[in-house]
Design a protein around this motif. Structure first.
Motif: not given
Length: 704
Positions: A492-495, A524-525, A527-534, A539-542
């Motif tokens: 949850t806190h990662v988001l 989360w990627r 699941a469609g809530f974030v985009d990109g890689y470390l 980035h958050y997209v949710g």
């Protein structure tokens, strides 16, 4: 409702000698030598002080009114060298002055203040401080304490509260305050808008976390991750953080503090503050006559799980061997407050705070020879279910002497300023030595004598404590636990963190371990809530405001607002337009506020007549009633899909630790009559179960 029209002198001294209290209690069989009573005398402790000039610069040392306690000096010296500090000393030992003085040192060193205490700059962009408290009432008290300290020192330091109750002037506070006081529920949300806080966060050099021992369990998990998210924001804006944590005594202050802030900590635990002598009475309620009540005043012997007795849903009649603490403790509370002894009665539920006031009044009426009926006694309930205005009013009334007693939940276990008091009564052992000492530590005025009464319950642990008082005096105190390994909370806190500032490889090991962080980002990627890689940026997209997914208190679903039904004649019942009651979380609403439930609120009984959930903010409608019973729901608990992750043998038993689904079904309720001497508890609906109601089920996922 309890009468509290007679004002008393809040500073008056009253005899709190244990033997005198016992000898005057209206029970013939009770004497200081009774087998049911044991008194522990704790000696006074003198202060251990250090000259202020040895620790503080002259601009602070000269106007400071007294020498520093040794633990204050040790903490300030450690802060001066750049350490993070955890101070674990007794209640009212001057912990607020430690971070208050450190804030003043920082502002002087940064040139925000001139040596004479006047402002060198209108805006402080070189040093700011954040103080975080577990309760809004405590925040308000600490603002007053800090303002008083700075007025005494002649320092123009701006201390402001910033929380959900502040609706006007928020921008001005962010742009001008030197010190901001808030709570973690608010901080969790404010981090999303950290660009609006750029002035404050870029200059932030001290974070004070008050009552840090309260951050355990699910709340402690969330606080640990909020602090890690805050550290990312401070690093982004160039701040340089130092932490001070103040706490009651706990068994693992270093480990707990370091897990919270994710940084090394120096512990200061040698208390240099003074305290007067204290009598601790271990009070075991008398045996109860199996055929009839042994004392005429025991007329409301109602067995209720909220009264601290485990529910029995078998076919056998439950007969308590002793008068319950929920019956006995209000009598002790009445005895003390009727003698003008300012007292807190600690209860284990909101309902018991209300019932205890009624039971104390009943005890007073039933013993007219011992208590002067011509004078009234100010006593009221205090719990988190009451509205803010009501709580603040009762705090003020107790502080000024209008009220002599408060029956409270753990809400007053912390250092909310209610003035000095003489005695505490505990309705049963609170389960931890740390909590026991914290509660009884609320009483005592400098070198004066204070009194604590532990009224034992039927529970095995209570009876063990009463027969082995040495257990309370052992030095070992329970650990405070923060489990940052919980992946559900972490995810949850990662988001939230990705929404605040894009995640990248710099967050590996600073925010979380590499494998764990990569796994959460991948989940989360997909699941469609974030985009990109470390290795670039995540980035958050949710949906907006992922911070709202964070619930520090572990509850789910919306809160339910309590209001009077439209057809209630407020004038007939003497009710205000606004009941001033806090909203009820969903789990509590399902358990306690079904249609037909009778609840005691602020001294008045109410029946739940309607529940409207077809709206964004559900409403529970109440109507006032005057009846001889209240209600208690029954429940069935099933554990499904339990998987054992760890196990071990203990005394021939195998203990398992794992995860599963806990299903709690509130299926019916009982009416408990106050005048009923006994009640039969059975699952078949016989005895005192006069009707059943089809209630709701709530599914709770938790660790077992």
């Amino acid at each position: 409702m309890s009468d509290h029209t007679t004002s008393t002198d809040a500073n008056a001294r009253t005899d709190v000698d244990a033997n005198t209290i016992i000898e005057t209690f209206p029970r013939v069989s009770l004497t200081p030598d009774s087998e049911y009573i044991e008194t522990i005398e704790l000696p006074a402790e003198s202060a251990d002080t250090i000259p202020t000039a040895e620790v503080l610069r002259p601009e602070l040392a000269n106007p400071y009114p007294h020498d520093l306690f040794s633990h204050q000096a040790d903490a300030l010296n450690a802060l001066e060298t750049g350490d993070n500090v955890a101070v674990t000393t007794s209640t009212s030992s001057g912990k607020t002055h430690i971070y208050g003085l450190q804030i003043a040192r920082n502002l002087l060193d940064a040139g925000v203040l001139n040596p004479d205490g006047t402002r060198a700059a209108e805006y402080s962009d070189a040093s700011t401080a954040l103080c975080v408290y577990p309760m809004k009432a405590l925040t308000k008290d600490q603002q007053e304490a800090l303002d008083n300290l700075y007025d005494e020192l002649g320092l123009d330091i701006r201390v402001e509260i910033y929380d959900g109750d502040v609706t006007d002037g928020r921008r001005t506070i962010r742009e001008k305050a030197d010190v901001i006081l808030t709570n973690f529920a608010g901080l969790n949300v404010y981090l999303e808008h950290h660009d609006k806080w750029s002035r404050f966060f870029s200059a932030l050099d001290l974070v004070a976390i008050d009552e840090s021992h309260t951050y355990t369990g699910i709340g402690g998990m969330h606080v640990a991750w909020i602090l890690r998210r805050m550290q990312r924001v401070i690093d982004y804006w160039g701040g340089d953080l130092q932490y001070i944590l103040t706490s009651a005594t706990i068994g693992n202050p270093k480990e707990h503090s370091e897990e919270l802030i994710n940084a090394p900590v120096t512990v200061i635990d040698e208390d240099g503050s003074p305290h007067g002598p204290r009598d601790v009475i271990l009070w075991n309620p008398p045996p109860r006559d199996k055929t009839q009540d042994s004392t005429p005043e025991v007329e409301s012997f109602d067995i209720d799980p909220d009264d601290g007795i485990d529910s029995e849903e078998g076919d056998e009649e439950f007969i308590a061997e002793r008068v319950p603490a929920s019956i006995e403790a209000p009598k002790v509370f009445n005895h003390l407050t009727s003698r003008g002894i300012r007292t807190l009665l600690f209860c284990e539920s909101r309902k018991l705070t209300e019932l205890s006031i009624q039971r104390a009044d009943d005890h007073r009426r039933n013993n007219p020879r011992e208590y002067n009926r011509s004078t009234s006694v100010g006593r009221e309930a205090y719990n988190a279910g009451l509205g803010r205005r009501t709580r603040h009013s009762r705090e003020h009334q107790f502080k000024t002497g209008v009220l002599t007693g408060l029956a409270t939940t753990s809400a007053l276990e912390l250092g909310i300023d209610i003035g000095s008091l003489d005695a505490t009564v505990l309705m049963g052992y609170p389960g931890q030595r740390q909590s026991f000492w914290q509660r009884i530590g609320r009483a005592g005025r400098e070198a004066s004598r204070s009194l604590a009464v532990l009224v034992g319950d039927h529970r095995t642990l209570d009876q063990y404590i009463l027969t082995h008082p040495e257990y309370l005096l052992e030095n070992d105190v329970e650990d405070a636990v923060v489990d940052t390994s919980n992946n559900s909370v972490f995810a949850t806190h990662v988001l939230a963190a990705a929404d605040e500032i894009a995640l990248n490889e710099s967050d590996i090991d600073t925010f979380a371990e590499e494998d764990r962080l990569r796994a959460a980002v991948k989940m989360w990627r997909e699941a469609g809530f974030v985009d990109g890689y470390l290795d670039a940026a995540v980035h958050y997209v949710g949906p907006s405001r992922p911070q709202t997914r964070v619930n520090l208190y572990g509850t789910t679903g919306p809160d339910y607002r309590l209001q009077l039904a439209d057809d209630v004649d407020r004038g007939k019942w003497g009710l205000p337009d606004d009941l001033d009651l806090e909203p009820v979380e969903q789990n509590r609403a399902y358990r306690d506020y079904h249609e037909g439930a009778v609840r005691l609120q602020n001294g008045q009984q109410y029946e739940v007549v309607n529940i409207d959930e077809d709206r964004p903010h559900p409403i529970i409608e109440l109507k006032p009633v005057d009846c001889e019973y209240y209600t208690r729901t029954r429940k069935k608990v099933n554990v499904l899909d339990a998987d054992s992750e760890e196990s071990r043998k203990v005394n021939g038993f195998t203990l398992h630790f794992g995860r599963g689904t806990v299903l709690v079904h509130h299926h019916s309720y009982d009416q408990l009559y106050r005048a009923c001497p006994r009640i039969r508890l059975s699952s078949s609906g016989t005895g005192k179960t006069v009707r059943s109601a089809s209630l709701r089920s709530t599914k709770i996922n938790d660790r077992t």
